[in-house]
Design an enzyme around this catalytic site. Sequence first.
Site, PDB file in Angstrom:
ATOM      1  N   ASN A   1      -9.848 -10.071  -1.347  1.00 49.63           N
ATOM      2  CA  ASN A   1      -9.440  -8.824  -0.682  1.00 49.63           C
ATOM      3  C   ASN A   1     -10.629  -7.862  -0.617  1.00 49.63           C
ATOM      4  O   ASN A   1     -11.469  -7.830  -1.498  1.00 49.63           O
ATOM      5  CB  ASN A   1      -8.297  -8.170  -1.473  1.00 49.63           C
ATOM      6  CG  ASN A   1      -7.973  -6.753  -1.014  1.00 49.63           C
ATOM      7  OD1 ASN A   1      -8.093  -5.795  -1.775  1.00 49.63           O
ATOM      8  ND2 ASN A   1      -7.579  -6.609   0.232  1.00 49.63           N
ATOM      9  N   GLY A   2     -10.640  -7.080   0.460  1.00 57.70           N
ATOM     10  CA  GLY A   2     -11.629  -6.008   0.594  1.00 57.70           C
ATOM     11  C   GLY A   2     -12.479  -6.170   1.838  1.00 57.70           C
ATOM     12  O   GLY A   2     -13.260  -7.116   1.946  1.00 57.70           O
ATOM     13  N   GLY A   3     -12.285  -5.264   2.807  1.00 60.23           N
ATOM     14  CA  GLY A   3     -13.188  -5.195   3.952  1.00 60.23           C
ATOM     15  C   GLY A   3     -13.024  -6.291   4.994  1.00 60.23           C
ATOM     16  O   GLY A   3     -13.857  -6.404   5.891  1.00 60.23           O
TER      17      GLY A   3
ATOM     18  N   GLY B   1      -5.727  -5.337   3.967  1.00 60.56           N
ATOM     19  CA  GLY B   1      -5.026  -4.087   3.729  1.00 60.56           C
ATOM     20  C   GLY B   1      -5.099  -3.176   4.934  1.00 60.56           C
ATOM     21  O   GLY B   1      -4.256  -3.204   5.837  1.00 60.56           O
ATOM     22  N   ARG B   2      -6.154  -2.368   4.976  1.00 61.06           N
ATOM     23  CA  ARG B   2      -6.245  -1.320   5.999  1.00 61.06           C
ATOM     24  C   ARG B   2      -6.259  -1.863   7.419  1.00 61.06           C
ATOM     25  O   ARG B   2      -5.631  -1.287   8.313  1.00 61.06           O
ATOM     26  CB  ARG B   2      -7.492  -0.461   5.739  1.00 61.06           C
ATOM     27  CG  ARG B   2      -7.326   0.420   4.526  1.00 61.06           C
ATOM     28  CD  ARG B   2      -8.640   0.992   4.056  1.00 61.06           C
ATOM     29  NE  ARG B   2      -9.501  -0.036   3.464  1.00 61.06           N
ATOM     30  CZ  ARG B   2     -10.640   0.214   2.838  1.00 61.06           C
ATOM     31  NH1 ARG B   2     -11.064   1.451   2.735  1.00 61.06           N
ATOM     32  NH2 ARG B   2     -11.347  -0.778   2.304  1.00 61.06           N
TER      33      ARG B   2
ATOM     34  N   CYS C   1      -5.541  -0.206  -8.979  1.00 58.49           N
ATOM     35  CA  CYS C   1      -5.434   1.166  -8.471  1.00 58.49           C
ATOM     36  C   CYS C   1      -6.230   2.122  -9.360  1.00 58.49           C
ATOM     37  O   CYS C   1      -6.027   2.159 -10.575  1.00 58.49           O
ATOM     38  CB  CYS C   1      -3.958   1.593  -8.428  1.00 58.49           C
ATOM     39  SG  CYS C   1      -3.778   3.286  -7.847  1.00 58.49           S
TER      40      CYS C   1
ATOM     41  N   MET D   1       0.852  -1.182   0.000  1.00 59.57           N
ATOM     42  CA  MET D   1       0.000   0.000   0.000  1.00 59.57           C
ATOM     43  C   MET D   1       0.891   1.236   0.000  1.00 59.57           C
ATOM     44  O   MET D   1       1.791   1.377   0.830  1.00 59.57           O
ATOM     45  CB  MET D   1      -0.910  -0.040   1.226  1.00 59.57           C
ATOM     46  CG  MET D   1      -1.993  -1.122   1.109  1.00 59.57           C
ATOM     47  SD  MET D   1      -3.093  -1.197   2.525  1.00 59.57           S
ATOM     48  CE  MET D   1      -2.067  -2.009   3.733  1.00 59.57           C
ATOM     49  N   MET D   2       0.592   2.125  -0.949  1.00 61.44           N
ATOM     50  CA  MET D   2       1.411   3.314  -1.153  1.00 61.44           C
ATOM     51  C   MET D   2       1.547   4.108   0.136  1.00 61.44           C
ATOM     52  O   MET D   2       0.546   4.386   0.797  1.00 61.44           O
ATOM     53  CB  MET D   2       0.782   4.231  -2.210  1.00 61.44           C
ATOM     54  CG  MET D   2       0.512   3.577  -3.542  1.00 61.44           C
ATOM     55  SD  MET D   2       1.998   3.205  -4.470  1.00 61.44           S
ATOM     56  CE  MET D   2       2.490   4.843  -4.941  1.00 61.44           C
TER      57      MET D   2
ATOM     58  N   GLN E   1       5.183  -5.349  -5.826  1.00 64.13           N
ATOM     59  CA  GLN E   1       4.069  -5.012  -6.713  1.00 64.13           C
ATOM     60  C   GLN E   1       4.493  -3.964  -7.726  1.00 64.13           C
ATOM     61  O   GLN E   1       5.042  -2.921  -7.364  1.00 64.13           O
ATOM     62  CB  GLN E   1       2.853  -4.505  -5.946  1.00 64.13           C
ATOM     63  CG  GLN E   1       1.675  -4.371  -6.921  1.00 64.13           C
ATOM     64  CD  GLN E   1       0.440  -3.760  -6.320  1.00 64.13           C
ATOM     65  OE1 GLN E   1       0.480  -2.646  -5.828  1.00 64.13           O
ATOM     66  NE2 GLN E   1      -0.661  -4.495  -6.352  1.00 64.13           N
TER      67      GLN E   1
HETATM   68  C1  LIG Z   1      -3.087   4.047   1.791  1.00 61.42           C
HETATM   69  C2  LIG Z   1      -3.418   2.924   0.828  1.00 61.42           C
HETATM   70  C3  LIG Z   1      -2.554   2.630  -0.186  1.00 61.42           C
HETATM   71  C4  LIG Z   1      -2.823   1.581  -1.070  1.00 61.42           C
HETATM   72  N1  LIG Z   1      -1.912   1.285  -2.034  1.00 61.42           N
HETATM   73  C5  LIG Z   1      -2.106   0.184  -2.805  1.00 61.42           C
HETATM   74  C6  LIG Z   1      -1.099  -0.261  -3.714  1.00 61.42           C
HETATM   75  O1  LIG Z   1      -0.023   0.326  -3.817  1.00 61.42           O
HETATM   76  N2  LIG Z   1      -1.353  -1.373  -4.443  1.00 61.42           N
HETATM   77  C7  LIG Z   1      -2.538  -2.076  -4.327  1.00 61.42           C
HETATM   78  O2  LIG Z   1      -2.713  -3.091  -4.986  1.00 61.42           O
HETATM   79  N3  LIG Z   1      -3.489  -1.679  -3.487  1.00 61.42           N
HETATM   80  C8  LIG Z   1      -3.298  -0.580  -2.711  1.00 61.42           C
HETATM   81  N4  LIG Z   1      -4.261  -0.210  -1.818  1.00 61.42           N
HETATM   82  C9  LIG Z   1      -5.534  -0.969  -1.761  1.00 61.42           C
HETATM   83  C10 LIG Z   1      -5.411  -2.141  -0.774  1.00 61.42           C
HETATM   84  O3  LIG Z   1      -4.377  -3.013  -1.171  1.00 61.42           O
HETATM   85  C11 LIG Z   1      -6.710  -2.933  -0.722  1.00 61.42           C
HETATM   86  O4  LIG Z   1      -6.983  -3.482  -1.999  1.00 61.42           O
HETATM   87  C12 LIG Z   1      -7.909  -2.099  -0.324  1.00 61.42           C
HETATM   88  O5  LIG Z   1      -7.595  -1.209   0.731  1.00 61.42           O
HETATM   89  C13 LIG Z   1      -9.075  -3.011   0.103  1.00 61.42           C
HETATM   90  O6  LIG Z   1      -8.663  -3.920   1.111  1.00 61.42           O
HETATM   91  P1  LIG Z   1      -8.883  -3.628   2.686  1.00 61.42           P
HETATM   92  O7  LIG Z   1     -10.371  -3.379   2.863  1.00 61.42           O
HETATM   93  O8  LIG Z   1      -8.410  -4.873   3.382  1.00 61.42           O
HETATM   94  O9  LIG Z   1      -8.093  -2.413   3.019  1.00 61.42           O
HETATM   95  C14 LIG Z   1      -4.017   0.834  -0.934  1.00 61.42           C
HETATM   96  C15 LIG Z   1      -4.883   1.123   0.115  1.00 61.42           C
HETATM   97  C16 LIG Z   1      -4.607   2.166   1.001  1.00 61.42           C
HETATM   98  C17 LIG Z   1      -5.558   2.462   2.132  1.00 61.42           C
END
Ligand SMILES: Cc1cc2nc3c(=O)[nH]c(=O)nc-3n(C[C@H](O)[C@H](O)[C@H](O)COP(=O)(O)O)c2cc1C
Length: 312
Positions: A194-196, A216-217, A83, A1-2, A53
């Site tokens: 992935n997601g949530g 992720g988050r 993205c 995650m960026m 990535q």
């Molecule tokens: C700050 C931030 C940066 C992210 N950067 C990337 C990234 O570089 N590459 C990517 O595939 N997803 C990126 N994501 C998305 C997450 O990988 C993920 O797909 C998304 O947040 C949903 O999953 P979650 O609900 O578990 O967070 C980023 C998410 C956040 C919050």
Amino acid sequence: MMDWTDRHCRYFLRLLSSNALLYTEMVTTGALLNGDHERFLRHDEAEHPLALQLGGSVPADLAACARMAEAAGYDEVNLNVGCPSDRVQNNMIGACLMGHPQLVADCVKAMRDAVAIPVTVKHRIGINGRDSYAQLCDFVGTVRDAGCTSFTVHARIAILEGLSPKENRDIPPLRYDVAAQLKQDFSELEIILNGGIKTLEQCHAHLQTFDGVMLGREAYHNPYLLAEVDQQLFASTAAVISRAEALARMRPYIAAHIAAGGAMHHITRHMLGLGQGFPGARRFRQLLSVDIHKTQDPLALLDQAGLLLEGR
Ligand SMILES: Cc1cc2nc3c(=O)[nH]c(=O)nc-3n(C[C@H](O)[C@H](O)[C@H](O)COP(=O)(O)O)c2cc1C
């Protein structure tokens, strides 16, 4: 995650789980090929298993970057097709590529021909204007035909005009049912959801349907969630690391970073969530996010934060 999963963050998360696969931030092919590639590829041996990535859509460039990833010791290279940022869309990077399945397939083929490590794809279930299930199957089928066997599915569409990247992580509804249908229809493929996802109970439940889960988050904001991943999801019999122990094990890493001229907050900014759900969490966060900028002795402050985690 960026801006989040930099090398310091990953070193910290690795202390909490030995088995979870960790991902770098997305690195564009342009940055790797024309920028300071050593900085972008830098990681600690302790971070493995580790995927790099990539963002890009020029097969030859992606192949060259995949080679760099392999040479640098990464265990996997992942192509970002999820993205939604405008900035990357203009460069044909990220979710907009879901509208170009054959180009993604060509990218995957070029990368696979270049390296022996796995080449995987992370994508959405669609983008606006191309969000039918048939189109999703066309995307996955086309990329599979280029040899990709592992797909990480962020189970919501991306809306490429009108929503910010943040809104695109929250507003389009999660459709686990669509991802599950994909797993059913492409049962030979590894499909990672992935997601949530916020709890290990949810991980368990999803693993009845999917081959893996990606967090992720929640993993970032509540990293201690990872502390039981090895035991609960990988059948490890090792003792669960305590919060205080995780902090203590970061100390030499932080001390080395400071000795090399770095600042403690480069690292501890990723650790603010370690106290989440624990008495003293607020004070812990305050020490490492506010007081840290006033102290002359950051390691003493770290030790003070550590005492909070011991409940003192
Ligand atoms: C700050 C931030 C940066 C992210 N950067 C990337 C990234 O570089 N590459 C990517 O595939 N997803 C990126 N994501 C998305 C997450 O990988 C993920 O797909 C998304 O947040 C949903 O999953 P979650 O609900 O578990 O967070 C980023 C998410 C956040 C919050």
